[in-house]
Design a protein around this motif. Sequence first.
Motif, PDB file in Angstrom:
ATOM      1  N   LEU A  30       0.865  -1.109  -0.053  1.00 57.91           N
ATOM      2  CA  LEU A  30      -0.158   0.099   0.051  1.00 57.91           C
ATOM      3  C   LEU A  30       0.758   1.161   0.002  1.00 57.91           C
ATOM      4  O   LEU A  30       0.573   2.273  -0.886  1.00 57.91           O
ATOM      5  N   VAL A  31       1.774   1.309   0.978  1.00 60.82           N
ATOM      6  CA  VAL A  31       2.838   2.522   0.780  1.00 60.82           C
ATOM      7  C   VAL A  31       3.344   2.650  -0.515  1.00 60.82           C
ATOM      8  O   VAL A  31       3.424   3.930  -0.880  1.00 60.82           O
ATOM      9  N   ALA A  32       3.845   1.510  -1.319  1.00 61.28           N
ATOM     10  CA  ALA A  32       4.536   1.463  -2.327  1.00 61.28           C
ATOM     11  C   ALA A  32       3.708   2.245  -3.595  1.00 61.28           C
ATOM     12  O   ALA A  32       3.932   2.604  -4.512  1.00 61.28           O
ATOM     13  N   ARG A  33       2.406   2.235  -3.266  1.00 61.10           N
ATOM     14  CA  ARG A  33       1.380   2.733  -4.123  1.00 61.10           C
ATOM     15  C   ARG A  33       0.608   3.958  -3.686  1.00 61.10           C
ATOM     16  O   ARG A  33      -0.592   4.571  -4.289  1.00 61.10           O
ATOM     17  N   GLY A  34       1.253   4.549  -2.841  1.00 62.06           N
ATOM     18  CA  GLY A  34       1.146   6.140  -2.217  1.00 62.06           C
ATOM     19  C   GLY A  34      -0.070   5.966  -1.391  1.00 62.06           C
ATOM     20  O   GLY A  34      -0.810   7.002  -1.537  1.00 62.06           O
ATOM     21  N   ARG A  35      -0.298   4.904  -0.847  1.00 61.77           N
ATOM     22  CA  ARG A  35      -1.537   4.727   0.326  1.00 61.77           C
ATOM     23  C   ARG A  35      -0.888   4.444   1.575  1.00 61.77           C
ATOM     24  O   ARG A  35      -0.991   3.350   2.094  1.00 61.77           O
ATOM     25  N   PRO A  36      -0.123   5.278   2.184  1.00 61.80           N
ATOM     26  CA  PRO A  36       0.309   4.990   3.576  1.00 61.80           C
ATOM     27  C   PRO A  36      -0.651   4.996   4.651  1.00 61.80           C
ATOM     28  O   PRO A  36      -1.646   5.714   4.391  1.00 61.80           O
TER      29      PRO A  36
END
Lengths: 395, 374
Positions: B157-163
Amino acid sequence: MSKRVLLHVGTPKTGTSYLQDVLFRNRRTLAAAGILYPADRFDGQFLAALDLMELPWGGLEEEAIGAWDRLASQVRAWDGTAIISHEILATASRGEVARALSSIGHPEVEVHVVLSVRDLVRQIPAEWQENVKHRAELSYGRFLKLIQKPSRKGRIANWFWGVQEIPDILNRWCHDLPPDRVHLVTVPPPGGPSNLLWERFSQAFGLTGLELDLEGERANPSLGVPETALVRRINRRANHAVDPARYRPLVRELLAHQTLSRRSESPRLTLPPDAYPWTQELTGAWIDEIKARGYDVIGDLGDLVGPPPKLPYADADHPDESEVADAAVDAIKALLLENARLLETEQRLSRELAQAHHDRHRLRGGVVRRLERSRTGSRLLAGYRRARARSSRSA
Amino acid sequence: MNASVSADQGERRAWGWVHHLRDGGTTPWAAWLEPGTPVAPVVPGAQQLELLRRLNLTGPVSPVLADRVLGASAVGRGRPDLQLVGAAQLTRFGPRPADPSEVSANELLRVATHVLTEDLVAAGVPRRRRTPPARPWRTRYQLLGDPELVGPILAGLVARGRPPGGTGARVVVLGADLGRMLANAWTVRCFDLGARSWRAWTRRLKEQDRLPGRADVALVARQWARKVGPSNVHVVLDPAALPDLLGVRHPVELPAAPAAEVPDLGRRIARVLGLHVAGDERSALLTRRLRPWLADAPGLPLGLPAEQLDWAGKHAERIGRQIRDAGYAVHGEPDALLPGDRAMVEVPSDMATLHLALRTMLAGTPRTTSEEAE
């Protein structure tokens, strides 16, 4: 480069803690006499030994990183005699020995190996007791069976013979040293002059004539039969519930060393009479081998025979229950006192914390009242409160 | 023939075997007859030699690796380096010389662990990749629970801009079969400071009748309910509910459980790594270098030993009751918490862990981890 390195590699329970304590506390005096004892803390050389042998040891690993290389480089840089001493070095494998010797400059440097040795009659019960003080649950009888099995399988037998089998330790450490550079210091039999062992150590390490402070503080006190039986019962009941990090201060230090070891009137732990023939045969073979190799013996190889059986024999697997109960009451008293001390500390800290909270509230109240007195202060305060509300919402 | 002549011949035979193994040979010691010339002051131990033979049986071994194995210490406590039966000088002292083929897998693992630990230290800590900026319109969430389940999902999720985090974040507590969560808790410990064996660890939990904090979904949910209120806490026992709750379109799958030998090898290395590197570096090497290095090892995952199933089942039922009664939104059936009957390994065997160690030694440290590559 060092002119001479004295490498003391064991064995445990031969007065090594006392020796290392004296060497550490007198390291400046020794340095002035041209003798290096490289350690910046009392267990510095223990850490170096752990590092050399890659032995994880109760969370000390991090402090041991690179400790052997640092020790060896200090030794190489010293232009005189250097002493390295730790009893767990007795278990080093041939490969580790080769690494250790090469790191301190062997064969260019004159390396001497010192091994302090004590009779099996006293070493066997002492090793079992040491196991018990390190959480072991096995009975004395089981321990004796394990170490007598020729296969020597398992952790207990491996460790015991690794640190106690004198000819094998010398095989590993001294196979390419001339016999006159191998020194055996024998521990005198019980009842002899109290400073005799120190005199032998002094001779082995060339300390004779130096003005050293010999009032050692570190010792590894021993327990009697009912006390050891009690600690073993505690291990069996509590090992699964008490973490190793808590066991050490509570059981090993508080109960065993500070409380139960003071009960010096109880029967002492000894070798069972039926194990004597086996130890005497083994010891005889060791003495013959050591004589044949021509090592320098400081003391008397006859010391390795040990004292005769002490009768009546007090069996740690079937102790006098009233003595165990008595020891247990002392243990409970020690735990109560420790608990009382901790409760007092907790209450004092609670009071200090409450006072600190009180002081902080008073200070904050004072600041707020002062700000509210002026228009600028009031605005500042309002801004702060708005910002704080925003930050709480987003959290 | 006297004893010293015989010992000399035995030692020459041992050196012959050393050369044979360094050249990739696989002949067992008992069948070896050819003499060779010494290349070091002492013949390597039976453990080191047998490990090299097993490596040769597994795949081609580089000369560098062969020499490292022969020079490696057996780490930790165990048997001393054993001399070869038939090659050692006859002596009444010391451990009996051994036939290397009879040396236990655990002893061979002590040597393998030394080599793998050196590899790990040499590989170093992977560089962290740059995190993309957070999407402003993302769903705000907090994803909590078993770190082995949550960690990889969060990383994706963080890698997809969703921290995670943000104002009004929805609290999502992820749970699974308790047997798996306990295995995961042990795995985390294995790659942290090292742990006791799986059987001993689970036995101790049962005796103390306690669960590791993050395996207790009810406990995690309760702690967050105090902060955000029970109505804002979602307990997810069916991963199909995750996309909606986390605001993503694609299905979110639970990460595959590692082979049972992976944490077992990890704990052995973790125990020794502390003698090479300190603190943060140690932790980063274990979790970000070693863990991905072993991730693809084939094998069945770890399951609870049979004697712990009833105890874990009772805790699963207790957790199920607590999350139902607390007023959280529960996605999935509480029965999903019951220790499952999936195919698994109750206790990792030393032999299986040795095979993993052999394959890992031959593969060498990957130059990059997936973390660096992405």
